[in-house]
Design an enzyme around this catalytic site. Structure first.
Site, PDB file in Angstrom:
ATOM      1  N   ARG A 141      45.812  36.862  36.639  1.00  0.00           N
ATOM      2  CA  ARG A 141      44.956  35.923  37.386  1.00  0.00           C
ATOM      3  C   ARG A 141      45.334  34.451  37.296  1.00  0.00           C
ATOM      4  O   ARG A 141      44.875  33.655  38.094  1.00  0.00           O
ATOM      5  CB  ARG A 141      43.497  36.109  36.939  1.00  0.00           C
ATOM      6  CG  ARG A 141      42.884  37.369  37.498  1.00  0.00           C
ATOM      7  CD  ARG A 141      41.548  37.651  36.875  1.00  0.00           C
ATOM      8  NE  ARG A 141      41.707  38.038  35.466  1.00  0.00           N
ATOM      9  CZ  ARG A 141      40.712  38.421  34.688  1.00  0.00           C
ATOM     10  NH1 ARG A 141      39.488  38.436  35.153  1.00  0.00           N
ATOM     11  NH2 ARG A 141      40.928  38.771  33.441  1.00  0.00           N
ATOM     12  N   ARG A 154      50.549  40.080  29.779  1.00  0.00           N
ATOM     13  CA  ARG A 154      49.755  39.654  30.947  1.00  0.00           C
ATOM     14  C   ARG A 154      50.483  38.603  31.782  1.00  0.00           C
ATOM     15  O   ARG A 154      49.843  37.716  32.355  1.00  0.00           O
ATOM     16  CB  ARG A 154      48.389  39.108  30.526  1.00  0.00           C
ATOM     17  CG  ARG A 154      47.454  40.147  29.966  1.00  0.00           C
ATOM     18  CD  ARG A 154      46.694  40.858  31.077  1.00  0.00           C
ATOM     19  NE  ARG A 154      46.006  42.024  30.553  1.00  0.00           N
ATOM     20  CZ  ARG A 154      44.710  42.072  30.292  1.00  0.00           C
ATOM     21  NH1 ARG A 154      43.962  41.048  30.559  1.00  0.00           N
ATOM     22  NH2 ARG A 154      44.169  43.150  29.808  1.00  0.00           N
ATOM     23  N   ARG A 206      44.667  40.041  44.844  1.00  0.00           N
ATOM     24  CA  ARG A 206      43.464  40.580  44.201  1.00  0.00           C
ATOM     25  C   ARG A 206      42.228  40.388  45.079  1.00  0.00           C
ATOM     26  O   ARG A 206      41.297  41.204  45.037  1.00  0.00           O
ATOM     27  CB  ARG A 206      43.276  39.883  42.849  1.00  0.00           C
ATOM     28  CG  ARG A 206      42.139  40.379  42.007  1.00  0.00           C
ATOM     29  CD  ARG A 206      42.461  41.726  41.380  1.00  0.00           C
ATOM     30  NE  ARG A 206      41.382  42.160  40.516  1.00  0.00           N
ATOM     31  CZ  ARG A 206      40.285  42.763  40.967  1.00  0.00           C
ATOM     32  NH1 ARG A 206      40.135  43.024  42.239  1.00  0.00           N
ATOM     33  NH2 ARG A 206      39.330  43.124  40.120  1.00  0.00           N
ATOM     34  N   ASP A 226      47.439  49.371  33.895  1.00  0.00           N
ATOM     35  CA  ASP A 226      46.476  49.042  32.852  1.00  0.00           C
ATOM     36  C   ASP A 226      46.483  50.202  31.870  1.00  0.00           C
ATOM     37  O   ASP A 226      46.977  51.288  32.199  1.00  0.00           O
ATOM     38  CB  ASP A 226      45.076  48.829  33.453  1.00  0.00           C
ATOM     39  CG  ASP A 226      44.144  48.151  32.461  1.00  0.00           C
ATOM     40  OD1 ASP A 226      44.124  46.918  32.423  1.00  0.00           O
ATOM     41  OD2 ASP A 226      43.451  48.867  31.707  1.00  0.00           O
ATOM     42  N   TYR A 236      37.334  52.714  24.291  1.00  0.00           N
ATOM     43  CA  TYR A 236      36.801  52.560  25.656  1.00  0.00           C
ATOM     44  C   TYR A 236      36.067  53.836  26.104  1.00  0.00           C
ATOM     45  O   TYR A 236      35.008  53.769  26.723  1.00  0.00           O
ATOM     46  CB  TYR A 236      37.921  52.233  26.646  1.00  0.00           C
ATOM     47  CG  TYR A 236      38.366  50.795  26.572  1.00  0.00           C
ATOM     48  CD1 TYR A 236      37.627  49.786  27.196  1.00  0.00           C
ATOM     49  CD2 TYR A 236      39.507  50.421  25.878  1.00  0.00           C
ATOM     50  CE1 TYR A 236      38.029  48.450  27.129  1.00  0.00           C
ATOM     51  CE2 TYR A 236      39.912  49.100  25.798  1.00  0.00           C
ATOM     52  CZ  TYR A 236      39.167  48.116  26.426  1.00  0.00           C
ATOM     53  OH  TYR A 236      39.553  46.812  26.354  1.00  0.00           O
TER      54      TYR A 236
END
Ligand code: 1CP
Length: 349
Positions: free
Chosen positions: A32, A28, A41, A77, A155
């Site tokens: 963010r 990562r 973003r 992702d 998921y």
């Protein structure tokens, strides 16, 4: 493996070749915690950023411009391949990924599609080509990645993140034939995706099995996960690039994880690196394993934990410094810079 010896620190470490100092990259590393990322973003949805090659390439390079990192990882992702398989994925701001039509029956699994990568994920392949053009002259390798079958199945069945994996495990234990079909379909799509990423220019590949270890004990891992991971890693040998096998929560059966394959085993922060390496075998490379939350502490505390990881590696060939899981979004940028520079200085010969 390529015939000629690689020259970048990261690839040399993957092959356990001697290096001048320990290579470092961070899971990562694009994300963010960086203001440059948040600016983009604010203007684009997550899926827009992933499916626009120029944007994905720009985000991939943001941490490379900011820090002295030894590898880049393509901005994408693990979940978009599920869209091509027939699942309706949305990244809901503030909530995370949601699948609006999760798998709930054997019939659903029969309907899952296995299209080729070029049909469903070509923007990521384009982004890889753009990034490698930038990075090749700087001798910085690009890592491609995908999710492992269990983590993706969780998921697809839960419809998003989960705390107990109840639906996934109910299906797995009650209908093993359907579970096998789903896992085989996921292996087909992920192998094709990873091989295509290597062909597009990725110099290494990482398989993220983020949740298998948190969900399953050793016996279930061996019966319901290991056979599929093993066949995935076998197929990836055709890529001729090093493969990193990353998981979390698998400390108690790390040897079974390592047996599935991968030139490099990525380990979480739950076990000292030296003990984990002993379980894996010193004839394999290892990646890890600083607790990412130590970067939220005063520098002296962070430094203590970095030293621990380096001491545990003990200068053996084949250590790639990384976190035990992804960077937290509240990580101060300055701590990331300090971490990268400190590792290079501290471990140099
Ligand atoms: O709003 C935002 O900006 C979303 C935050 C975010 C980011 C930055 C998500 C949503 N995905 C990503 C990028 C991402 N995801 C990368 C980029 C490359 C890099 O490392 O710099 C990678 C490698 C991933 C992989 C990924 N996505 C994993 C495996 C790694 C891990 O952390 O275990 C998983 C489980 C996901 C799913 C996912 N995507 C995003 C979130 C918030 C999550 C986790 C949700 C959950 O289940 O709790």
């Amino acid at each position: 493996m390529t015939n000629s010896e690689p020259t970048s620190r990261f690839l040399r470490a993957c092959h356990r070749l001697p290096i001048d100092t320990t290579p470092v990259w961070l899971m990562r590393q694009a994300g963010r915690y960086m203001a440059e990322y948040r600016t983009l973003r604010a203007k684009h949805s997550m899926l827009e950023m992933i499916t626009t090659p120029e944007l994905a390439a720009e985000i991939t390079l943001q941490p490379i411009e900011a820090f002295d990192l030894d590898a880049a990882i393509i901005f994408a992702d693990i979940l978009p391949p599920l869209i091509g398989m027939g699942l309706d994925l949305e990244f809901v701001p503030g909530k995370g990924p949601v699948i609006h039509n999760p798998i709930s029956s054997a019939e659903d699994i029969k309907r899952i599609l296995t299209p080729p990568t070029e049909q469903i994920l070509s923007p990521t392949l384009e982004a890889i080509k753009l990034v490698t053009q930038e990075l090749e002259p700087r001798n910085i390798p690009l890592i491609g990645f995908a999710g492992a079958p269990f983590t993706l199945a969780s998921y697809a069945i839960e419809g998003g993140g989960s705390k107990d994996y109840a639906k996934t495990k109910a299906l797995m234990y009650s209908d093993p034939a359907s579970w096998q079909l789903l896992m085989e379909k996921l292996v087909t799509v992920q192998a094709d995706y990873l091989l295509a990423q290597a062909k597009a220019g990725a110099a290494a590949l990482q398989v993220f099995d983020s949740w298998a270890g948190l969900a399953l004990g050793q016996e279930s891992y061996k019966r319901f996960v290991a056979p599929y991971n093993t066949s995935l890693f076998k197929m990836l040998r055709g890529a001729s690039v090093p493969v990193i096998n990353f998981s979390t929560g698998t400390t108690s059966y790390l040897e079974d994880v390592a047996a599935c394959g991968g030139e490099v085993i990525g380990v979480d922060f739950r076990m000292p690196l030296g003990a984990a390496w002993g379980k894996i075998g010193f004839d394999r490379a290892i990646q890890g394993n600083l607790d990412p939350m130590t970067l939220l502490a005063p520098w002296s505390e962070t430094q203590y934990h970095i030293d621990q990881v380096l001491d545990q590696a003990a200068g053996r060939p084949g250590h790639i410094f990384n976190l035990g899981h992804g960077l937290h979004k509240t990580t101060p940028v300055e701590n990331v810079r300090r971490l990268v520079d400190y590792i290079h200085v501290q471990s140099s010969n």
